[in-house]
Design a protein around this motif. Structure first.
Motif, PDB file in Angstrom:
ATOM      1  N   ILE A  45      46.928  68.065  34.625  1.00  0.00           N
ATOM      2  CA  ILE A  45      45.804  67.147  34.431  1.00  0.00           C
ATOM      3  C   ILE A  45      46.306  65.764  34.036  1.00  0.00           C
ATOM      4  CG2 ILE A  45      43.764  66.651  33.020  1.00  0.00           C
ATOM      5  CD1 ILE A  45      43.305  68.871  35.026  1.00  0.00           C
ATOM      6  N   GLY A  46      47.317  65.718  33.175  1.00  0.00           N
ATOM      7  CA  GLY A  46      47.891  64.430  32.788  1.00  0.00           C
ATOM      8  C   GLY A  46      48.483  63.696  33.975  1.00  0.00           C
ATOM      9  N   ALA A  47      49.131  64.435  34.864  1.00  0.00           N
ATOM     10  CA  ALA A  47      49.718  63.825  36.059  1.00  0.00           C
ATOM     11  C   ALA A  47      48.646  63.294  36.998  1.00  0.00           C
ATOM     12  CB  ALA A  47      50.598  64.846  36.783  1.00  0.00           C
ATOM     13  N   ILE A  48      47.562  64.034  37.142  1.00  0.00           N
ATOM     14  CA  ILE A  48      46.447  63.571  37.975  1.00  0.00           C
ATOM     15  C   ILE A  48      45.873  62.277  37.411  1.00  0.00           C
ATOM     16  CG2 ILE A  48      44.054  64.074  38.623  1.00  0.00           C
ATOM     17  CD1 ILE A  48      44.841  66.940  39.047  1.00  0.00           C
ATOM     18  N   ALA A  49      45.748  62.207  36.086  1.00  0.00           N
ATOM     19  CA  ALA A  49      45.221  61.004  35.449  1.00  0.00           C
ATOM     20  C   ALA A  49      46.140  59.807  35.686  1.00  0.00           C
ATOM     21  CB  ALA A  49      45.032  61.245  33.958  1.00  0.00           C
ATOM     22  N   ARG A  50      47.426  60.014  35.562  1.00  0.00           N
ATOM     23  CA  ARG A  50      48.381  58.921  35.788  1.00  0.00           C
ATOM     24  C   ARG A  50      48.299  58.413  37.228  1.00  0.00           C
ATOM     25  NH1 ARG A  50      52.622  58.523  31.823  1.00  0.00           N
ATOM     26  NH2 ARG A  50      53.910  57.456  33.368  1.00  0.00           N
ATOM     27  N   LYS A  51      48.144  59.337  38.162  1.00  0.00           N
ATOM     28  CA  LYS A  51      48.088  58.945  39.573  1.00  0.00           C
ATOM     29  C   LYS A  51      46.798  58.203  39.911  1.00  0.00           C
ATOM     30  CE  LYS A  51      48.172  60.857  44.259  1.00  0.00           C
ATOM     31  NZ  LYS A  51      48.272  62.092  45.092  1.00  0.00           N
ATOM     32  N   ASN A  52      45.683  58.668  39.369  1.00  0.00           N
ATOM     33  CA  ASN A  52      44.386  58.107  39.752  1.00  0.00           C
ATOM     34  C   ASN A  52      43.903  56.974  38.850  1.00  0.00           C
ATOM     35  OD1 ASN A  52      42.921  59.907  41.984  1.00  0.00           O
ATOM     36  ND2 ASN A  52      44.184  61.241  40.713  1.00  0.00           N
ATOM     37  N   PHE A  53      44.230  57.047  37.561  1.00  0.00           N
ATOM     38  CA  PHE A  53      43.674  56.077  36.613  1.00  0.00           C
ATOM     39  C   PHE A  53      44.735  55.255  35.883  1.00  0.00           C
ATOM     40  CE2 PHE A  53      41.182  60.183  36.052  1.00  0.00           C
ATOM     41  CZ  PHE A  53      40.322  59.930  37.115  1.00  0.00           C
ATOM     42  N   LYS A  54      46.000  55.645  36.001  1.00  0.00           N
ATOM     43  CA  LYS A  54      47.122  55.050  35.265  1.00  0.00           C
ATOM     44  C   LYS A  54      47.086  55.412  33.779  1.00  0.00           C
ATOM     45  CE  LYS A  54      47.990  51.034  38.244  1.00  0.00           C
ATOM     46  NZ  LYS A  54      48.131  49.550  38.287  1.00  0.00           N
ATOM     47  N   TYR A  55      45.900  55.508  33.225  1.00  0.00           N
ATOM     48  CA  TYR A  55      45.748  55.803  31.812  1.00  0.00           C
ATOM     49  C   TYR A  55      44.978  57.112  31.633  1.00  0.00           C
ATOM     50  CZ  TYR A  55      46.820  50.810  31.414  1.00  0.00           C
ATOM     51  OH  TYR A  55      47.409  49.577  31.518  1.00  0.00           O
ATOM     52  N   THR A  56      45.089  57.667  30.436  1.00  0.00           N
ATOM     53  CA  THR A  56      44.314  58.854  30.088  1.00  0.00           C
ATOM     54  C   THR A  56      43.277  58.474  29.043  1.00  0.00           C
ATOM     55  OG1 THR A  56      46.049  60.463  30.582  1.00  0.00           O
ATOM     56  CG2 THR A  56      44.397  61.117  28.967  1.00  0.00           C
ATOM     57  N   THR A  57      42.034  58.825  29.307  1.00  0.00           N
ATOM     58  CA  THR A  57      40.929  58.528  28.398  1.00  0.00           C
ATOM     59  C   THR A  57      40.512  59.794  27.657  1.00  0.00           C
ATOM     60  OG1 THR A  57      39.220  59.059  30.026  1.00  0.00           O
ATOM     61  CG2 THR A  57      40.122  56.804  30.059  1.00  0.00           C
ATOM     62  N   GLY A  58      39.575  59.630  26.736  1.00  0.00           N
ATOM     63  CA  GLY A  58      39.021  60.792  26.049  1.00  0.00           C
ATOM     64  C   GLY A  58      38.350  61.746  27.008  1.00  0.00           C
TER      65      GLY A  58
END
Length: 245
Positions: free
Chosen positions: A208-221
């Motif tokens: 999930i963290g990797a998906i966030a980095r790829k799609n959003f660059k950042y991780t949100t709450g």
């Protein structure tokens, strides 16, 4: 420390505990998330055991147990799952996707992701042998929180939002400590089967963290909440598979 831990439990659940602590203060104890998950799971497991004593059909017990868990968590993580689903379905830049994630409206992407995770989680609980259900519920919540933590360890936080405090407080040493706590709890409940379930949740959180980095660059709450829901489901899937081997 006790005040911050109580505050952490209050933050993660609907328990009306009044403590004079801030989010940055309780975030320092993010490494205790698996223990908080065990406490949450214990309440759900106790409910399931009570419903079994009453004699309700397994399908009703699974439905009520899952409903209780997402309610007891305050629906916060479920909201994050839906918001992330909407953002993943959107086209555009990472900034555009984050903006959609923050939008209060619900789209088909969010509804679709919610349906997949919810129906899979429910069917896993229904497929679990009734004598193991309370233990499985506890491990599902520990796995959910461990997956959230492993998402934190590879994530870059936004400059705003509550989620950034938990990401910033998670480092390699605390991650290892959280993992050890999770493996101890899982071994006590279901031996090696439980430990494999927790290992799956750690991998799922990294995913999930990797998906966030790829799609959003950042991780949100919202991403962390989605990781919680996804990794509860993943932990249960693995435990059901191992239970049938």
């Amino acid at each position: 420390m006790l005040r911050e831990i109580i505050g952490l439990l209050s933050f993660l659940t609907i328990l009306p505990v009044k403590t004079h602590t801030s989010i940055p203060q309780i975030a320092k104890y993010t490494w205790l998330f698996p223990v908080m998950g065990a406490i949450i799971g214990l309440t759900g497991g106790a409910l399931a055991a009570l419903l079994q004593l009453i004699g309700l059909p397994p399908i009703i017990i699974a439905s009520l147990a899952y409903g209780f868990l997402i309610w007891f968590n305050g629906f916060h993580h479920l909201d994050g799952l839906i918001d992330m689903g909407d953002a993943l379905m959107a086209h555009g830049s990472p900034e555009d996707k984050i903006r959609i994630m923050k939008d209060e409206r619900i789209g088909t992407g969010g509804l679709g992701l919610f349906f997949i995770v919810a129906i899979t989680t429910f069917t896993c609980l229904y497929s679990t042998p009734q004598n193991q259900l309370p233990h499985i519920i506890i491990l599902g919540e520990v796995g959910a929180k461990m997956g959230l933590i492993s998402s934190c360890i590879i994530s870059k936080p936004l400059d705003e939002g509550i989620g950034r405090h938990f990401i910033m407080e998670m480092d390699k040493k605390r991650f290892i400590l959280s993992s050890i706590l999770s493996f101890i709890i899982s071994f006590l409940l279901l031996k090696h089967q439980g430990m494999i379930g927790i290992l799956a949740s750690i991998i799922g959180g990294l995913f999930i963290g990797a998906i966030a980095r790829k799609n959003f660059k950042y991780t949100t709450g919202d991403v962390l909440g989605a990781s919680n829901e996804f990794n509860r489901m993943l932990t249960l899937i693995i435990l059901v598979i191992l239970g049938g081997v």
